[in-house]
Design a protein around this motif. Structure first.
Motif, PDB file in Angstrom:
ATOM      1  N   LEU A 204      30.575  36.786  31.302  1.00 58.62           N
ATOM      2  CA  LEU A 204      31.228  35.773  30.464  1.00 58.62           C
ATOM      3  C   LEU A 204      30.486  35.500  29.167  1.00 58.62           C
ATOM      4  O   LEU A 204      30.988  34.759  28.317  1.00 58.62           O
ATOM      5  N   GLY A 205      29.276  36.055  29.015  1.00 58.87           N
ATOM      6  CA  GLY A 205      28.617  35.956  27.713  1.00 58.87           C
ATOM      7  C   GLY A 205      27.539  34.917  27.585  1.00 58.87           C
ATOM      8  O   GLY A 205      27.338  34.382  26.487  1.00 58.87           O
ATOM      9  N   GLY A 206      26.820  34.582  28.650  1.00 53.19           N
ATOM     10  CA  GLY A 206      25.687  33.680  28.514  1.00 53.19           C
ATOM     11  C   GLY A 206      25.564  32.700  29.653  1.00 53.19           C
ATOM     12  O   GLY A 206      26.508  32.467  30.428  1.00 53.19           O
TER      13      GLY A 206
ATOM     14  N   ALA B 263      24.592  34.505  39.793  1.00 52.69           N
ATOM     15  CA  ALA B 263      24.491  33.779  38.522  1.00 52.69           C
ATOM     16  C   ALA B 263      24.309  34.735  37.353  1.00 52.69           C
ATOM     17  O   ALA B 263      24.934  34.567  36.285  1.00 52.69           O
ATOM     18  N   ILE B 264      23.477  35.746  37.521  1.00 52.82           N
ATOM     19  CA  ILE B 264      23.266  36.732  36.454  1.00 52.82           C
ATOM     20  C   ILE B 264      24.560  37.490  36.165  1.00 52.82           C
ATOM     21  O   ILE B 264      24.897  37.755  34.998  1.00 52.82           O
ATOM     22  N   ALA B 265      25.308  37.850  37.221  1.00 52.81           N
ATOM     23  CA  ALA B 265      26.571  38.566  37.030  1.00 52.81           C
ATOM     24  C   ALA B 265      27.564  37.723  36.239  1.00 52.81           C
ATOM     25  O   ALA B 265      28.243  38.225  35.336  1.00 52.81           O
ATOM     26  N   VAL B 266      27.652  36.435  36.550  1.00 52.54           N
ATOM     27  CA  VAL B 266      28.555  35.545  35.808  1.00 52.54           C
ATOM     28  C   VAL B 266      28.128  35.453  34.348  1.00 52.54           C
ATOM     29  O   VAL B 266      28.963  35.541  33.429  1.00 52.54           O
ATOM     30  N   ALA B 267      26.834  35.286  34.119  1.00 51.16           N
ATOM     31  CA  ALA B 267      26.342  35.147  32.745  1.00 51.16           C
ATOM     32  C   ALA B 267      26.598  36.410  31.930  1.00 51.16           C
ATOM     33  O   ALA B 267      26.985  36.339  30.752  1.00 51.16           O
TER      34      ALA B 267
END
Length: 578
Positions: free
Chosen positions: A114-116, A107-111
């Motif tokens: 992609l910017g948040g 989840a942290i990697a996606v955020a």
């Protein structure tokens, strides 16, 4: 923490069902999208079509659920001995915790990519919540003692099969991990691999694998070499990935020599990179490059021996006065030697000194090796697979590393190796027992330098050019860090440490400005939770965990055959004298 655990233990029955529900949520989350855009991870945007990384999250949830379901059945029907061998409650807790860490990292990697947090889709939130519920609920289960599958009687064929399966999984994981272009996906996959190994250790499977490897060392070595040899066939002719693999082997071969100095003899050498540079410059000056300053071009096997001897001679010259000091003073002197070497190579430019290395320009355009008619710079088609330049050098380095490992293992088991260990443990006691402390220290310095020189002779041709700026202090620091991270005094530890410290900078280039911060944090975490290294030898593991009764029992069990053999030999000697 103990109060929380006591409170949760009262609700162990309902907690099992709550944990099972959380594990089911994690499995369901794998079939839902995790990100709004396909740029994050490995495109986790589809409903009902999990990507590889989503399947890995599903696997952790499934293992958690399987342990929770099977644990009461095992407790009711299995014998006490079986329950001691396999602890599924501990496995459920470990799998749930690993699932939470993995889901959070993803989840942290996606955020970040992609910017948040707004870019997270329902699958990511459901996975984190489900894993958190399972991790908290499984804390209420009675974990009991560590699983002891290592003591499970297993036929030799099953042990060998287990070794082959594990190494095959390592090959698949290495091939997939190197093929990941997205940094977040690489971090998530690397996290999963580490967590999976931890869960297997908590269940007891890693202990069984370790025992199987100890009982079948020949099969382990053969299977490892086969897996390493087959690795280039998994890369589809990718020069980029094979370049990384060749760099890992160069780092590992060099660190193996340093492992003699630091891991066995206990001498902190912070200028060891100079010996690698000496070997590389020797090979470069003896090569057929148009910029080589010597007119002699012997065959490469001779060049390897000359490079090793030059580095060993340098080790003797530096070691003779240097080894009169010890501890922090030795570290400072060797650090200074590394800098002196780099400055000297810069001055051998024909202006400040004789023209040998061409100064800061170094020796470029080093031609590819041509040994027995095999040109390492040309691509070859083997069994229908394209094998490029770096794959050719990878195989050569694999052979060099195998020879270095043979030398290291035999030295470690010899009287010389026992002398080095005695010096590392207590130099004054070793000297009082008649050990030639200075001679063995000097031998360690020269022997490690020789192995580094051999590795440097191959590195010169792999890199095509040699310059003094390649051999700075930080490279020595990374070599020492690799040995500490993997486990001092062991072969497997050096290989694992080399792989980690070479792969991370290559795959996480966006983190390049903070590379030292990352390595520092990694070492701090290691010193806190596993100071003996990832793959330590049993002696150092006992030093750091003297209170661990199970380790002491295992060490005693392994020592008994040796004591029995020694006793029988002593009895036979007395009978002969009588």
């Amino acid at each position: 923490m103990s109060t929380l655990h006591e409170f949760l233990s009262r609700w162990a029955g309902p907690a099992r069902w709550v944990g099972l529900g959380g594990a089911v949520l994690v499995m369901v989350a794998a079939f839902l999208p995790w990100a709004y855009l396909p740029a994050a991870l490995d495109n986790v945007t589809y409903y009902g079509e999990p990507s590889i990384l989503q399947w890995l999250g599903f696997a952790l949830g499934f293992v958690t659920a399987a342990c929770l379901v099977a644990s009461p059945i095992l407790a009711a029907k299995a014998s006490p001995r079986t329950r001691r061998l396999l602890n599924l409650n501990r496995g459920a807790t470990a799998a749930a915790t690993a699932s939470l860490v993995y889901q959070a990292i993803a989840a942290i990697a996606v955020a970040l990519e992609l910017g948040g947090l707004i870019t997270l889709e329902p699958g990511a939130w459901l996975g984190v919540v489900g894993a958190a519920v399972a991790a908290l609920a499984t804390r209420a289960l009675h974990a009991g003692s560590d699983a002891r599958l290592r003591y499970l009687p297993t036929p030799a064929w099953a042990q060998i099969l287990g070794i082959v399966v594990v190494l095959a999984l390592v090959l698949v994981a290495a091939a997939y991990g190197l093929g990941l272009e997205d940094p977040g996906a690489f971090v998530a996959f690397g996290t999963f691999c580490g967590l999976a190994a931890w869960v297997l250790a908590r269940v007891g499977i890693m202990g069984w694998i370790s025992a199987a490897a100890a009982a079948n060392r020949s099969a382990l070595v053969l299977a490892s070499f086969v897996v390493a040899f087959v690795f280039p066939f998994t890369q589809n002719g990718s020069d980029a990935n094979m370049s990384i693999a060749a760099g890992v082997l160069i780092f590992a071969a060099t660190a193996m020599g340093l492992n003699i100095v630091v891991g066995l003899a206990g001498l902190l050498d912070l200028g060891y990179i100079a010996f690698l540079g000496a070997g590389a410059f020797t090979a470069a000056t003896l090569s057929e490059s148009a910029f080589a300053t010597l007119g002699w071009h012997p065959p490469f096997p001779i060049v390897m021996l000359i490079a090793g001897c030059v580095s060993a001679l340098l080790g003797l010259l530096i070691g003779s006065p240097t080894l009169r000091v010890s501890g922090d003073y030795l570290a400072i002197v060797t650090l200074a030697f590394g800098e002196i070497f780099r400055i000297t190579m810069n001055n051998l430019d024909g202006s400040d000194g004789p023209n040998i290395t061409r100064g800061s320009n170094g020796i470029p355009a080093i031609p590819n090796l041509d040994v027995f008619g095999f040109n390492f710079g040309e691509s070859h088609v083997i069994a229908g697979f394209d094998i490029g330049r770096f794959a050719n050098y990878y195989w050569l380095l694999l052979l060099v590393l195998a020879l270095i490992i043979v030398v290291f293992v035999n030295l470690n088991k010899s009287r010389i190796g026992r002398g080095w260990v005695a010096i590392r443990e207590d130099e004054r006691a070793a000297e009082a027992m008649g050990v030639n402390v200075f001679g063995l220290k000097l031998l360690a310095f020269a022997g490690g330098a020789f192995l580094a020189g051999v590795a440097g002779s191959v590195k010169a041709h792999v890199d095509v050019s040699v310059t003094p700026d390649q051999y700075v202090f930080m490279e020595s620091a990374f070599l020492v860090a690799g040995i500490v991270l993997g486990g001092m005094g062991t072969v497997g530890g050096v290989l694992v440490g080399a792989a980690i410290l070479k792969l991370l900078p290559e795959k996480l280039r966006f983190f390049e400005d903070y590379r030292l911060l990352l390595f520092g944090l990694l070492l701090i975490v290691m010193m806190r939770f596993r100071p003996e290294g990832l793959l330590p030898d049993q002696r150092r593991q006992l030093e750091f965990h003297a209170e661990d009764d199970e380790l002491a029992e295992e060490a005693d069990a392994q020592a008994l055959p040796d004591l029995a053999t020694a006793g029988a030999a002593l009895s036979a000697t007395k009978e002969d004298r009588a």
